[in-house]
Design a protein around this motif. Structure first.
Motif, PDB file in Angstrom:
ATOM      1  N   ARG A  46       0.837  -1.195   0.000  1.00 21.66           N
ATOM      2  CA  ARG A  46       0.000   0.000   0.000  1.00 21.66           C
ATOM      3  C   ARG A  46       0.880   1.256   0.000  1.00 21.66           C
ATOM      4  O   ARG A  46       0.648   2.188  -0.777  1.00 21.66           O
ATOM      5  CB  ARG A  46      -0.922   0.005   1.219  1.00 21.66           C
ATOM      6  CG  ARG A  46      -1.978   1.073   1.161  1.00 21.66           C
ATOM      7  CD  ARG A  46      -2.976   1.021   2.314  1.00 21.66           C
ATOM      8  NE  ARG A  46      -3.449  -0.303   2.606  1.00 21.66           N
ATOM      9  CZ  ARG A  46      -3.242  -0.942   3.772  1.00 21.66           C
ATOM     10  NH1 ARG A  46      -2.572  -0.371   4.740  1.00 21.66           N
ATOM     11  NH2 ARG A  46      -3.723  -2.143   3.982  1.00 21.66           N
ATOM     12  N   ILE A  47       1.912   1.267   0.850  1.00 22.87           N
ATOM     13  CA  ILE A  47       2.832   2.417   0.902  1.00 22.87           C
ATOM     14  C   ILE A  47       3.549   2.577  -0.434  1.00 22.87           C
ATOM     15  O   ILE A  47       3.699   3.693  -0.950  1.00 22.87           O
ATOM     16  CB  ILE A  47       3.844   2.252   2.054  1.00 22.87           C
ATOM     17  CG1 ILE A  47       3.127   2.338   3.406  1.00 22.87           C
ATOM     18  CG2 ILE A  47       4.943   3.299   1.973  1.00 22.87           C
ATOM     19  CD1 ILE A  47       3.988   1.918   4.581  1.00 22.87           C
ATOM     20  N   GLU A  48       3.963   1.447  -1.015  1.00 22.92           N
ATOM     21  CA  GLU A  48       4.635   1.487  -2.307  1.00 22.92           C
ATOM     22  C   GLU A  48       3.715   2.082  -3.378  1.00 22.92           C
ATOM     23  O   GLU A  48       4.154   2.866  -4.224  1.00 22.92           O
ATOM     24  CB  GLU A  48       5.075   0.083  -2.701  1.00 22.92           C
ATOM     25  CG  GLU A  48       5.888   0.019  -3.952  1.00 22.92           C
ATOM     26  CD  GLU A  48       6.352  -1.382  -4.266  1.00 22.92           C
ATOM     27  OE1 GLU A  48       7.361  -1.509  -4.974  1.00 22.92           O
ATOM     28  OE2 GLU A  48       5.710  -2.363  -3.826  1.00 22.92           O
ATOM     29  N   CYS A  49       2.453   1.734  -3.339  1.00 23.14           N
ATOM     30  CA  CYS A  49       1.489   2.282  -4.303  1.00 23.14           C
ATOM     31  C   CYS A  49       1.333   3.793  -4.121  1.00 23.14           C
ATOM     32  O   CYS A  49       1.274   4.543  -5.101  1.00 23.14           O
ATOM     33  CB  CYS A  49       0.135   1.596  -4.160  1.00 23.14           C
ATOM     34  SG  CYS A  49       0.117  -0.102  -4.723  1.00 23.14           S
ATOM     35  N   TYR A  50       1.250   4.247  -2.858  1.00 24.96           N
ATOM     36  CA  TYR A  50       1.138   5.687  -2.604  1.00 24.96           C
ATOM     37  C   TYR A  50       2.353   6.434  -3.141  1.00 24.96           C
ATOM     38  O   TYR A  50       2.218   7.458  -3.807  1.00 24.96           O
ATOM     39  CB  TYR A  50       0.994   5.969  -1.105  1.00 24.96           C
ATOM     40  CG  TYR A  50      -0.327   5.550  -0.505  1.00 24.96           C
ATOM     41  CD1 TYR A  50      -1.513   5.607  -1.237  1.00 24.96           C
ATOM     42  CD2 TYR A  50      -0.397   5.102   0.798  1.00 24.96           C
ATOM     43  CE1 TYR A  50      -2.719   5.212  -0.681  1.00 24.96           C
ATOM     44  CE2 TYR A  50      -1.600   4.714   1.366  1.00 24.96           C
ATOM     45  CZ  TYR A  50      -2.767   4.773   0.625  1.00 24.96           C
ATOM     46  OH  TYR A  50      -3.950   4.392   1.179  1.00 24.96           O
ATOM     47  N   VAL A  51       3.550   5.909  -2.854  1.00 29.27           N
ATOM     48  CA  VAL A  51       4.780   6.568  -3.317  1.00 29.27           C
ATOM     49  C   VAL A  51       4.847   6.531  -4.838  1.00 29.27           C
ATOM     50  O   VAL A  51       5.197   7.530  -5.478  1.00 29.27           O
ATOM     51  CB  VAL A  51       6.031   5.906  -2.685  1.00 29.27           C
ATOM     52  CG1 VAL A  51       7.308   6.449  -3.296  1.00 29.27           C
ATOM     53  CG2 VAL A  51       6.046   6.109  -1.174  1.00 29.27           C
ATOM     54  N   GLY A  52       4.491   5.405  -5.434  1.00 28.61           N
ATOM     55  CA  GLY A  52       4.487   5.299  -6.893  1.00 28.61           C
ATOM     56  C   GLY A  52       3.516   6.278  -7.528  1.00 28.61           C
ATOM     57  O   GLY A  52       3.827   6.907  -8.558  1.00 28.61           O
ATOM     58  N   THR A  53       2.339   6.428  -6.925  1.00 23.78           N
ATOM     59  CA  THR A  53       1.353   7.375  -7.438  1.00 23.78           C
ATOM     60  C   THR A  53       1.882   8.800  -7.338  1.00 23.78           C
ATOM     61  O   THR A  53       1.755   9.587  -8.284  1.00 23.78           O
ATOM     62  CB  THR A  53       0.034   7.244  -6.639  1.00 23.78           C
ATOM     63  OG1 THR A  53      -0.454   5.921  -6.774  1.00 23.78           O
ATOM     64  CG2 THR A  53      -1.012   8.227  -7.146  1.00 23.78           C
ATOM     65  N   ASP A  54       2.485   9.134  -6.193  1.00 26.23           N
ATOM     66  CA  ASP A  54       3.064  10.468  -6.031  1.00 26.23           C
ATOM     67  C   ASP A  54       4.156  10.716  -7.069  1.00 26.23           C
ATOM     68  O   ASP A  54       4.268  11.814  -7.620  1.00 26.23           O
ATOM     69  CB  ASP A  54       3.635  10.644  -4.626  1.00 26.23           C
ATOM     70  CG  ASP A  54       2.554  10.736  -3.560  1.00 26.23           C
ATOM     71  OD1 ASP A  54       1.383  10.994  -3.918  1.00 26.23           O
ATOM     72  OD2 ASP A  54       2.889  10.548  -2.368  1.00 26.23           O
ATOM     73  N   LEU A  55       4.960   9.691  -7.329  1.00 27.26           N
ATOM     74  CA  LEU A  55       6.035   9.813  -8.313  1.00 27.26           C
ATOM     75  C   LEU A  55       5.461  10.050  -9.713  1.00 27.26           C
ATOM     76  O   LEU A  55       5.938  10.915 -10.457  1.00 27.26           O
ATOM     77  CB  LEU A  55       6.918   8.565  -8.299  1.00 27.26           C
ATOM     78  CG  LEU A  55       8.095   8.536  -9.255  1.00 27.26           C
ATOM     79  CD1 LEU A  55       9.057   9.679  -8.958  1.00 27.26           C
ATOM     80  CD2 LEU A  55       8.808   7.193  -9.154  1.00 27.26           C
ATOM     81  N   MET A  56       4.421   9.316 -10.072  1.00 30.91           N
ATOM     82  CA  MET A  56       3.813   9.502 -11.395  1.00 30.91           C
ATOM     83  C   MET A  56       3.187  10.890 -11.519  1.00 30.91           C
ATOM     84  O   MET A  56       3.285  11.534 -12.571  1.00 30.91           O
ATOM     85  CB  MET A  56       2.760   8.419 -11.654  1.00 30.91           C
ATOM     86  CG  MET A  56       3.356   7.054 -11.904  1.00 30.91           C
ATOM     87  SD  MET A  56       2.206   5.781 -12.473  1.00 30.91           S
ATOM     88  CE  MET A  56       0.864   5.873 -11.336  1.00 30.91           C
ATOM     89  N   GLN A  57       2.544  11.349 -10.447  1.00 32.55           N
ATOM     90  CA  GLN A  57       1.945  12.686 -10.498  1.00 32.55           C
ATOM     91  C   GLN A  57       3.025  13.764 -10.605  1.00 32.55           C
ATOM     92  O   GLN A  57       2.851  14.764 -11.291  1.00 32.55           O
ATOM     93  CB  GLN A  57       1.082  12.924  -9.258  1.00 32.55           C
ATOM     94  CG  GLN A  57      -0.180  12.102  -9.257  1.00 32.55           C
ATOM     95  CD  GLN A  57      -0.952  12.221  -7.960  1.00 32.55           C
ATOM     96  OE1 GLN A  57      -0.460  12.744  -6.971  1.00 32.55           O
ATOM     97  NE2 GLN A  57      -2.190  11.725  -7.974  1.00 32.55           N
TER      98      GLN A  57
END
Length: 130
Positions: free
Chosen positions: A59-70
Motif C-alpha cells: 500500500r505504501i509502495e502504491c502511494y509513493v508510486g502514485t506520487d512519483l507519477m503525479q
C-alpha cells in the motif's frame, strides 16, 4: 511452501485435532499434541502477521508510486535529469524494497525454526504413540 512442509503441517493438524476430552489429559502423548497444536497456531499467526505487513508495504509502495507519477507529469519537459523530488521518491521505493527483503528473510528464519520444532514434536509423538 514445499511438499514436505505442507505434509508436515497436515500431519500436525491431524494430531492436534483430538477430541476435547482427550486433549487435556495428563498423558505424555497429550502433552506433545498440545505443543504441536500451539506450534501450528504460532506458524499460522506468524504467516498472517507477515502477510499483513507485506500488504502495508504494498500500500505504501502504491502511494509513493502514485506520487512519483503525479510528479513526473508536473516536471517540465526540459527540466534537468535529476529532479530532487523525483530522486527522493525513488529512494523511498528502494527503501520499501529493502524492507520487503528483510521481512521475507525474517519470515523464512522464524518459519524454519517453528517447522523444525514441529518436526521434532511429531517425531516424539510418533515414538510415544507406538
Amino acid at each position: 511452501m514445499s511438499k514436505f512442509t505442507k505434509s508436515l503441517e497436515e500431519k500436525a493438524e491431524h494430531l492436534a485435532s483430538v477430541p476435547k476430552r482427550e486433549q487435556w489429559d495428563k498423558s505424555i502423548p497429550s502433552i506433545v499434541r498440545r505443543e504441536i497444536a500451539l506450534t501450528i497456531d504460532q506458524i499460522k499467526r506468524l504467516k498472517e502477521k507477515h502477510e499483513e505487513q507485506f500488504c502495508r508495504l504494498l500500500r505504501i509502495e502504491c502511494y509513493v508510486g502514485t506520487d512519483l507519477m503525479q510528479l513526473e507529469k508536473r516536471i517540465p519537459r526540459y527540466a534537468p535529469y535529476h529532479f530532487p523530488e523525483k530522486e527522493k521518491f525513488k529512494q523511498k521505493l528502494f527503501e520499501i524494497e529493502k524492507e520487503r527483503r528483510k521481512l521475507s528473510l525474517r519470515l523464512e528464519e522464524k518459519t524454519q525454526g517453528l517447522e523444525e520444532k514441529l518436526l521434532s514434536l511429531i517425531n516424539k509423538h510418533e515414538q510415544l504413540d507406538v
